[in-house]
Motif scaffolding. Structure first.
Motif, short mmCIF file in Angstrom:
data_model
loop_
_atom_site.label_atom_id
_atom_site.label_comp_id
_atom_site.label_asym_id
_atom_site.label_seq_id
_atom_site.Cartn_x
_atom_site.Cartn_y
_atom_site.Cartn_z
N SER A 3 -29.42 35.36 49.93
CA SER A 3 -28.15 34.93 50.61
C SER A 3 -27.25 36.14 51.74
CB SER A 3 -27.49 33.87 50.58
OG SER A 3 -28.37 33.12 49.71
N ARG A 4 -26.96 36.23 52.69
CA ARG A 4 -25.97 37.55 53.16
C ARG A 4 -24.27 36.72 52.72
NH1 ARG A 4 -23.63 39.40 57.33
NH2 ARG A 4 -24.89 37.95 58.95
N PHE A 5 -23.49 37.19 52.58
CA PHE A 5 -22.02 36.07 52.45
C PHE A 5 -21.18 37.08 53.33
CE2 PHE A 5 -23.95 34.13 49.35
CZ PHE A 5 -24.01 33.12 49.83
N ILE A 6 -19.63 36.85 54.05
CA ILE A 6 -18.25 37.06 54.08
C ILE A 6 -17.82 36.83 53.32
CG2 ILE A 6 -17.05 37.60 55.91
CD1 ILE A 6 -19.17 36.35 57.14
N VAL A 7 -16.88 37.34 52.79
CA VAL A 7 -16.31 37.26 51.53
C VAL A 7 -13.95 37.97 52.18
CG1 VAL A 7 -15.23 37.55 49.62
CG2 VAL A 7 -16.89 37.16 49.31
N GLU A 8 -13.66 36.95 53.07
CA GLU A 8 -12.40 36.97 52.91
C GLU A 8 -11.36 36.61 51.69
OE1 GLU A 8 -11.86 34.62 56.52
OE2 GLU A 8 -13.49 35.49 57.26
N ALA A 9 -10.38 37.83 50.94
CA ALA A 9 -9.97 37.53 50.07
C ALA A 9 -8.40 38.46 50.30
CB ALA A 9 -10.37 38.16 49.05
N GLY A 23 -5.78 34.08 46.93
CA GLY A 23 -6.75 33.17 48.09
C GLY A 23 -7.94 33.64 48.07
N ALA A 24 -9.59 33.22 48.34
CA ALA A 24 -10.55 33.96 48.70
C ALA A 24 -11.57 32.89 49.41
CB ALA A 24 -11.36 34.37 47.53
N VAL A 25 -12.47 33.28 50.53
CA VAL A 25 -13.07 32.16 51.36
C VAL A 25 -14.70 32.87 50.76
CG1 VAL A 25 -11.95 31.09 52.46
CG2 VAL A 25 -12.65 32.62 53.24
N VAL A 26 -15.73 32.95 51.32
CA VAL A 26 -16.35 32.59 51.09
C VAL A 26 -17.31 31.79 52.63
CG1 VAL A 26 -19.46 33.23 49.94
CG2 VAL A 26 -17.05 32.75 48.80
N ALA A 36 -17.61 28.38 50.41
CA ALA A 36 -16.70 28.25 48.95
C ALA A 36 -15.58 28.92 49.23
CB ALA A 36 -17.22 28.52 47.73
N GLU A 37 -14.37 28.19 48.46
CA GLU A 37 -12.80 28.80 48.12
C GLU A 37 -12.19 28.77 46.89
OE1 GLU A 37 -10.91 26.34 51.18
OE2 GLU A 37 -10.62 24.78 50.02
N ALA A 38 -11.61 29.71 46.68
CA ALA A 38 -11.10 29.93 45.67
C ALA A 38 -9.03 30.84 45.64
CB ALA A 38 -11.79 30.71 44.43
N ALA A 39 -8.93 29.91 44.58
CA ALA A 39 -7.47 30.46 44.81
C ALA A 39 -6.84 29.84 43.09
CB ALA A 39 -6.51 29.86 45.54
N LEU A 55 -9.77 39.47 45.60
CA LEU A 55 -11.40 40.01 45.41
C LEU A 55 -12.65 39.67 44.67
CD1 LEU A 55 -13.74 42.16 46.73
CD2 LEU A 55 -11.85 43.94 45.54
N ILE A 56 -11.62 40.22 43.13
CA ILE A 56 -13.08 39.83 42.08
C ILE A 56 -13.35 38.18 42.35
CG2 ILE A 56 -13.01 38.92 39.72
CD1 ILE A 56 -10.87 41.75 39.92
N ALA A 57 -12.69 37.23 42.56
CA ALA A 57 -12.91 35.56 42.41
C ALA A 57 -13.71 35.41 43.91
CB ALA A 57 -11.48 35.38 42.64
N GLY A 58 -13.97 36.38 45.10
CA GLY A 58 -14.49 36.13 46.05
C GLY A 58 -15.48 36.53 45.85
#
Length: 377
Positions: A3-9, A23-26, A36-39, A55-58
């Motif tokens: 897969s190819r993902f974009i992580v915004e953090a 906060g981070a979104v994939v 996916a999302e994380a916070a 960044l690490i969470a994303g």
């Protein structure tokens, strides 16, 4: 293909240092779809520490979706982007271990870093602020259920649906073949059996049903991957089919059954007798929870939707056998149809039955099969 993902953090601190969160979104790298999302509220820290934690969470969220993925990290922190790209030295002792941890999540050659202006990083910034708000209120951050969107009627004319008037250039759909597990000793007695009970194994009849399903799916010849709930009855069913297909089983916790709390092991009549008010509330609202449970159908809708999106991202364009339970399968079906929550009470889903849903690149879905038990006759 990996897969190819974009992580915004992003990360923030109210006081710098002060109460901080990230906060981070994939996103899918091809479609931009959120997968996916994380916070998290991280206590007292600086902006830079919070940004690195985001960044690490994303990166970890992307790795969970596909450990072989390539990732384009996009952040509005010039410091983090330049340091992780190797163009700036990392001198601060608080940053050095965080940068080192970030580099261990995925191989360096599969991660790139891009600076973006703050206005293009609004989702990650929003999640970071939600996490800080929750932390300062003494709560843990929880993702907002997607069910809220599904429960409301559309306000605009919907786009043509796949399978009716869809454009011809949507590409190969991703197909979920949804298999309910075989019978357990509780199934014929119609007892509540969720994720908070005894985790029963398949009965002799349930094992026979799993074998029949394996024969039917092997004859189908199109299954390319198997994903299952981690509960014992689904593991046993999935492993029986996967062995016949020569595939491995990947487990996804979002596919587990609802926790029925104090209702576990009881019949509907017994619940009605012991907990009449709670049962009436549960039947009347997707937000109500069984007695003693922390999980409603709204909660289930969110986690099943997240599991669906993870599988779609990992197996785009493939046919995936998804082995799960009554409630998660009904939820995936109703989401595909855009049906209200109470539609779940109008679906029959027999043990070891098969459903099928196809998902298209424009976000539409098409129900192809429901409660097929022909392989059990």
């Amino acid at each position: 293909m990996p897969s190819r993902f974009i992580v915004e953090a992003d990360g923030g601190s109210r006081g710098n240092p002060g109460p901080a969160g990230y906060g981070a979104v994939v996103r899918d790298g091809d479609t931009g779809q959120l997968v996916a999302e994380a916070a998290e509220f991280i206590g007292h820290a600086t902006n830079n520490v919070a940004e690195y934690r985001g960044l690490i969470a994303g990166l970890k969220a992307a790795r969970e979706l596909d450990p072989d993925a390539s990732v384009d990290v996009r952040m509005d922190s010039k410091l983090v982007v330049e340091q992780m790209s190797g163009r700036w030295k990392i001198k601060h002792p608080d940053m050095q271990p965080l940068a080192a941890e970030a580099r261990t999540v995925l191989p360096r050659g599969r991660v790139t870093y891009t600076w973006i202006p703050r206005e293009r990083n609004k989702d990650a910034d929003r999640l970071a602020n939600e996490a800080m708000d929750a932390g300062q209120a003494g709560r843990r951050w929880e993702p907002k259920p997607k069910a809220a969107v599904v429960d409301e009627p559309p306000l605009e004319t919907p786009a043509p649906k796949a399978g009716w008037a869809a454009p011809a250039d949507l590409g190969t759909p991703t197909t979920f073949v949804l298999l309910r597990h075989g019978e357990t000793p509780l199934t014929p007695e119609k007892r509540f059996s969720g994720s908070g009970g005894t985790d029963p194994e398949l009965s002799d009849k349930g094992r026979w049903q799993a074998e029949r399903a394996a024969e039917a799916l092997a004859a189908r010849g199109s299954i390319q991957a198997v994903v299952a709930s981690p509960m014992l009855r689904t593991r046993q069913t999935a492993e029986t089919v996967a062995a016949r297909l020569g595939l491995e089983v990947r487990y996804e916790d979002g596919l587990r059954e609802v926790d029925f709390g104090d209702w576990e092991g009881l019949t509907f009549g017994e619940v009605q007798e012991r907990y009449p008010e709670d049962l009436a509330a549960w039947l009347g609202s997707a937000k109500a929870k069984p007695t003693g449970s922390s999980e409603s159908f709204t909660t289930l809708t969110h986690r099943a939707g997240v599991a669906r999106d993870k599988i779609l991202a990992r197996y785009a364009g493939k046919t995936v056998l998804v082995v799960s339970h009554v409630s998660p399968i009904k939820t995936l079906v109703r989401l595909a149809l855009g049906a209200p929550p109470d539609s779940m009470y109008r679906m029959e889903l027999s043990a070891a039955s098969i459903c099928a849903v196809q998902y298209y690149a424009d976000g539409n879905a098409s129900l192809r099969l429901l409660n097929d038990t022909s392989h059990l006759r």
